[in-house]
Design a protein around this motif. Structure first.
Motif, mmCIF file in Angstrom:
data_model
loop_
_atom_site.group_PDB
_atom_site.id
_atom_site.type_symbol
_atom_site.label_atom_id
_atom_site.label_comp_id
_atom_site.label_asym_id
_atom_site.label_seq_id
_atom_site.Cartn_x
_atom_site.Cartn_y
_atom_site.Cartn_z
ATOM 1 N N ALA A 1 31.379 44.375 39.080
ATOM 2 C CA ALA A 1 32.052 43.489 38.119
ATOM 3 C C ALA A 1 33.101 42.642 38.837
ATOM 4 N N SER A 2 33.424 41.497 38.267
ATOM 5 C CA SER A 2 34.403 40.602 38.892
ATOM 6 C C SER A 2 35.813 41.149 38.787
ATOM 7 N N GLY A 3 36.074 41.903 37.717
ATOM 8 C CA GLY A 3 37.414 42.388 37.464
ATOM 9 C C GLY A 3 38.253 41.371 36.710
ATOM 10 N N ILE A 4 39.371 41.835 36.179
ATOM 11 C CA ILE A 4 40.350 40.979 35.505
ATOM 12 C C ILE A 4 41.687 41.229 36.189
ATOM 13 N N LYS A 5 42.324 40.179 36.648
ATOM 14 C CA LYS A 5 43.608 40.342 37.314
ATOM 15 C C LYS A 5 44.716 40.271 36.268
ATOM 16 N N ILE A 6 45.435 41.368 36.108
ATOM 17 C CA ILE A 6 46.507 41.472 35.115
ATOM 18 C C ILE A 6 47.800 41.807 35.836
ATOM 19 N N PHE A 7 48.755 40.899 35.752
ATOM 20 C CA PHE A 7 50.043 41.062 36.447
ATOM 21 C C PHE A 7 49.831 41.363 37.929
ATOM 22 N N GLY A 8 48.856 40.682 38.521
ATOM 23 C CA GLY A 8 48.608 40.809 39.956
ATOM 24 C C GLY A 8 47.701 41.939 40.367
ATOM 25 N N LYS A 9 47.315 42.823 39.422
ATOM 26 C CA LYS A 9 46.449 43.960 39.747
ATOM 27 C C LYS A 9 45.045 43.699 39.217
ATOM 28 N N ARG A 10 44.057 43.823 40.077
ATOM 29 C CA ARG A 10 42.669 43.582 39.683
ATOM 30 C C ARG A 10 42.066 44.841 39.076
ATOM 31 N N ILE A 11 41.563 44.708 37.873
ATOM 32 C CA ILE A 11 41.025 45.859 37.141
ATOM 33 C C ILE A 11 39.545 45.638 36.851
ATOM 34 N N LYS A 12 38.728 46.573 37.339
ATOM 35 C CA LYS A 12 37.289 46.525 37.081
ATOM 36 C C LYS A 12 36.834 47.661 36.171
ATOM 37 N N SER A 13 37.441 48.828 36.321
ATOM 38 C CA SER A 13 37.022 50.007 35.559
ATOM 39 C C SER A 13 38.175 50.540 34.717
#
Length: 227
Positions: A32-44
């Motif tokens: 997955a591409s992930g979502i960057k939230i407040f500088g942290k990339r979240i995939k799972s």
């Protein structure tokens, strides 16, 4: 010697005897591409409110939604226990109105990285949340017939798709309408279903882990076999 030859990245891994038993999310989620939230990339994201699981998983974040009226003490316990970002449920189904706003503001103050509202939440409440809190608002979608544009205009930051067997279909419809909008989705029980959801356009995947009861059952079987 050709110094331009690229080699696959080797990732060293460090474990210990006491911390070797982890609930690991399916490796395919890394596609997955992930979502960057407040500088942290979240995939799972691991879908749980179990503190023991939260402390023993390699998921990038926790999505804590439960079928009871949200309570600040639960939010506080989850945020304190987690080593990763926590997205807390603040109602929108049974819990409505001003109480949702109060719970969301409390969750932000307690350290939650985002709040999750259930599918029945009105756009008016989503809009009021946007005016009240500074952290992401994750709006849950369960049907392809929902007004996604209205959700986004009301202030949704991320769409969370939980449509059972229709999840990938719903994700694709949203992705076709909004090519860059952040989407979290349930991935299903197999690598194939997770990949299908990612290919449909999900940026991050929610994983439902086995219960502590199930894990304990398998451990007890192992203990009995070795006794």
């Amino acid at each position: 010697m050709n110094n331009n030859v690229k080699h696959p990245k080797y990732v060293p891994e460090v474990r210990s005897n006491l911390r070797n038993h982890l609930i690991e999310v399916p490796a395919v989620i890394r596609d997955a591409s992930g979502i960057k939230i407040f500088g942290k990339r979240i995939k799972s994201l691991v879908f749980t409110t179990d503190v023991a699981i939260i402390k023993n998983t390699n998921a990038d974040a926790v999505i804590a939604v439960y079928p009871f009226t949200p309570q600040p003490i639960i939010t506080q316990s989850l945020v304190m226990a987690a080593d990763v970002p926590v997205f807390c449920g603040v109602g929108g189904g049974i819990t409505q109105g001003k109480r949702v706003l109060n719970l969301a503001l409390d969750a932000e103050f307690k350290g939650a990285v985002g709040v999750v509202v259930n599918a029945p939440t009105s756009n008016e409440i989503v809009s009021a949340l946007r005016d009240t809190i500074d952290i992401p608002i994750i709006v849950t979608v369960v049907s392809e017939n929902e007004d996604i544009e209205g959700r986004i205009e009301a202030g949704a930051t991320i769409i969370n798709v939980s449509g059972g067997r229709n999840t990938a279909k719903i994700v694709k419809k949203i992705r076709d309408m909004f090519p860059t909008f952040p989407i979290i989705a349930t991935g299903g029980p197999t690598d194939e279903s997770i990949l299908e959801t990612i290919r449909a356009g999900a940026n991050a995947i929610t994983y439902t882990p086995p219960t502590t009861g199930d894990i304990f059952s398998s451990l007890m079987e192992k203990y009995r076999h070795n006794s």
